[in-house]
Write a protein that holds these residues in place. Sequence first.
Motif, PDB file in Angstrom:
ATOM      1  N   HIS A   1       0.860  -1.186   0.000  1.00  0.00           N
ATOM      2  CA  HIS A   1       0.000   0.000   0.000  1.00  0.00           C
ATOM      3  C   HIS A   1       0.893   1.233   0.000  1.00  0.00           C
ATOM      4  O   HIS A   1       1.515   1.564   1.011  1.00  0.00           O
ATOM      5  CB  HIS A   1      -0.912  -0.020   1.231  1.00  0.00           C
ATOM      6  N   ILE A   2       0.968   1.895  -1.145  1.00  0.00           N
ATOM      7  CA  ILE A   2       1.805   3.074  -1.314  1.00  0.00           C
ATOM      8  C   ILE A   2       0.983   4.295  -0.892  1.00  0.00           C
ATOM      9  O   ILE A   2      -0.128   4.488  -1.379  1.00  0.00           O
ATOM     10  CB  ILE A   2       2.263   3.239  -2.778  1.00  0.00           C
ATOM     11  N   THR A   3       1.527   5.098   0.001  1.00  0.00           N
ATOM     12  CA  THR A   3       0.809   6.270   0.484  1.00  0.00           C
ATOM     13  C   THR A   3       1.691   7.516   0.375  1.00  0.00           C
ATOM     14  O   THR A   3       2.911   7.419   0.270  1.00  0.00           O
ATOM     15  CB  THR A   3       0.376   6.102   1.959  1.00  0.00           C
ATOM     16  N   ALA A   4       1.039   8.655   0.435  1.00  0.00           N
ATOM     17  CA  ALA A   4       1.721   9.954   0.485  1.00  0.00           C
ATOM     18  C   ALA A   4       0.712  10.951   1.040  1.00  0.00           C
ATOM     19  O   ALA A   4      -0.498  10.715   1.009  1.00  0.00           O
ATOM     20  CB  ALA A   4       2.202  10.378  -0.901  1.00  0.00           C
ATOM     21  N   SER A   5       1.203  12.058   1.524  1.00  0.00           N
ATOM     22  CA  SER A   5       0.316  13.081   2.079  1.00  0.00           C
ATOM     23  C   SER A   5      -0.516  13.725   0.969  1.00  0.00           C
ATOM     24  O   SER A   5      -0.129  13.719  -0.202  1.00  0.00           O
ATOM     25  CB  SER A   5       1.135  14.148   2.799  1.00  0.00           C
ATOM     26  N   ILE A   6      -1.643  14.305   1.341  1.00  0.00           N
ATOM     27  CA  ILE A   6      -2.531  14.964   0.375  1.00  0.00           C
ATOM     28  C   ILE A   6      -1.804  16.070  -0.394  1.00  0.00           C
ATOM     29  O   ILE A   6      -1.929  16.136  -1.630  1.00  0.00           O
ATOM     30  CB  ILE A   6      -3.806  15.494   1.070  1.00  0.00           C
ATOM     31  N   PRO A   7      -1.014  16.951   0.254  1.00  0.00           N
ATOM     32  CA  PRO A   7      -0.318  17.980  -0.541  1.00  0.00           C
ATOM     33  C   PRO A   7       0.649  17.379  -1.575  1.00  0.00           C
ATOM     34  O   PRO A   7       0.745  17.889  -2.694  1.00  0.00           O
ATOM     35  CB  PRO A   7       0.439  18.794   0.517  1.00  0.00           C
ATOM     36  N   VAL A   8       1.315  16.296  -1.230  1.00  0.00           N
ATOM     37  CA  VAL A   8       2.228  15.654  -2.177  1.00  0.00           C
ATOM     38  C   VAL A   8       1.435  15.043  -3.331  1.00  0.00           C
ATOM     39  O   VAL A   8       1.791  15.196  -4.502  1.00  0.00           O
ATOM     40  CB  VAL A   8       3.106  14.594  -1.470  1.00  0.00           C
ATOM     41  N   LEU A   9       0.338  14.355  -3.007  1.00  0.00           N
ATOM     42  CA  LEU A   9      -0.503  13.774  -4.056  1.00  0.00           C
ATOM     43  C   LEU A   9      -1.028  14.855  -4.998  1.00  0.00           C
ATOM     44  O   LEU A   9      -0.991  14.696  -6.224  1.00  0.00           O
ATOM     45  CB  LEU A   9      -1.680  13.012  -3.448  1.00  0.00           C
ATOM     46  N   ALA A  10      -1.519  15.947  -4.438  1.00  0.00           N
ATOM     47  CA  ALA A  10      -2.065  17.035  -5.252  1.00  0.00           C
ATOM     48  C   ALA A  10      -1.010  17.594  -6.202  1.00  0.00           C
ATOM     49  O   ALA A  10      -1.287  17.825  -7.387  1.00  0.00           O
ATOM     50  CB  ALA A  10      -2.614  18.141  -4.349  1.00  0.00           C
ATOM     51  N   ALA A  11       0.188  17.809  -5.703  1.00  0.00           N
ATOM     52  CA  ALA A  11       1.265  18.351  -6.536  1.00  0.00           C
ATOM     53  C   ALA A  11       1.634  17.379  -7.661  1.00  0.00           C
ATOM     54  O   ALA A  11       1.839  17.791  -8.812  1.00  0.00           O
ATOM     55  CB  ALA A  11       2.483  18.661  -5.676  1.00  0.00           C
ATOM     56  N   ARG A  12       1.705  16.087  -7.346  1.00  0.00           N
ATOM     57  CA  ARG A  12       2.053  15.096  -8.371  1.00  0.00           C
ATOM     58  C   ARG A  12       0.973  14.988  -9.438  1.00  0.00           C
ATOM     59  O   ARG A  12       1.278  14.887 -10.624  1.00  0.00           O
ATOM     60  CB  ARG A  12       2.304  13.733  -7.724  1.00  0.00           C
ATOM     61  N   LEU A  13      -0.285  14.980  -9.011  1.00  0.00           N
ATOM     62  CA  LEU A  13      -1.378  14.890  -9.982  1.00  0.00           C
ATOM     63  C   LEU A  13      -1.403  16.104 -10.894  1.00  0.00           C
ATOM     64  O   LEU A  13      -1.603  15.976 -12.108  1.00  0.00           O
ATOM     65  CB  LEU A  13      -2.717  14.726  -9.256  1.00  0.00           C
ATOM     66  N   ALA A  14      -1.193  17.272 -10.337  1.00  0.00           N
ATOM     67  CA  ALA A  14      -1.164  18.489 -11.150  1.00  0.00           C
ATOM     68  C   ALA A  14       0.001  18.455 -12.135  1.00  0.00           C
ATOM     69  O   ALA A  14      -0.145  18.846 -13.303  1.00  0.00           O
ATOM     70  CB  ALA A  14      -1.078  19.722 -10.249  1.00  0.00           C
ATOM     71  N   ALA A  15       1.148  17.964 -11.683  1.00  0.00           N
ATOM     72  CA  ALA A  15       2.347  17.934 -12.530  1.00  0.00           C
ATOM     73  C   ALA A  15       2.201  16.968 -13.710  1.00  0.00           C
ATOM     74  O   ALA A  15       2.743  17.223 -14.784  1.00  0.00           O
ATOM     75  CB  ALA A  15       3.568  17.557 -11.693  1.00  0.00           C
ATOM     76  N   ARG A  16       1.475  15.881 -13.531  1.00  0.00           N
ATOM     77  CA  ARG A  16       1.370  14.922 -14.634  1.00  0.00           C
ATOM     78  C   ARG A  16       0.421  15.394 -15.724  1.00  0.00           C
ATOM     79  O   ARG A  16       0.484  14.904 -16.853  1.00  0.00           O
ATOM     80  CB  ARG A  16       1.043  13.521 -14.137  1.00  0.00           C
ATOM     81  N   GLY A  17      -0.475  16.332 -15.393  1.00  0.00           N
ATOM     82  CA  GLY A  17      -1.283  16.992 -16.400  1.00  0.00           C
ATOM     83  C   GLY A  17      -2.329  16.150 -17.099  1.00  0.00           C
ATOM     84  O   GLY A  17      -2.778  16.519 -18.182  1.00  0.00           O
TER      85      GLY A  17
END
Length: 180
Positions: A115-131
């Motif tokens: 189960h790979i996890t990350a904080s919400i701010p990290v997830l948000a930044a990654r999702l935005a970056a992948r476009g």
Amino acid sequence: MAGRLFAVVGPSGAGKDTLMEAALSARPDLHLVRRVITRPTAAGGEVFEGVTLDEFQRRQQAGAFALSWQAHGLSYGIPADIRDQLAAGQDVLFNGSRAVLAEAQQKFTGLIVLHITASIPVLAARLAARGRETAPQIEQRLQRADHALPPGLNVRVIRNDGALADAVAQVLAALQPESV
């Protein structure tokens, strides 16, 4: 000796594919499943086989998938040939969905969940970056980020908000056989 099956799950943007590729680089004996998805291959992201919905349904009816599910308006399939790799003693990793874990556990004795996890701010930044998603789609994905896993699974949690090398080390440790 049969190989072990690892379902790699977690919210969008947690780094599942990145960590799976890094694990393969460190452990070339692993088998990474190439999912079949009803999305154009040119959409990018992970390495997958893009097919039409009609083709996906044809394969599904023919028994070509060991596991399949729907998420985010797409259909996903794990090819049935993973049974061959497991029978040959290879450890197999697939990028899965939390929704298919109960079925996977029934079909594959000894299933291990990473189960790979990350904080919400990290997830948000990654999702935005992948476009690939709009802002509302990102918000929907973030709202699902903390959904619980089904009970009774053998789960190993990997935290991926810091240095990639730290998360890769956690994955490699989680792939080690359990001591008896």
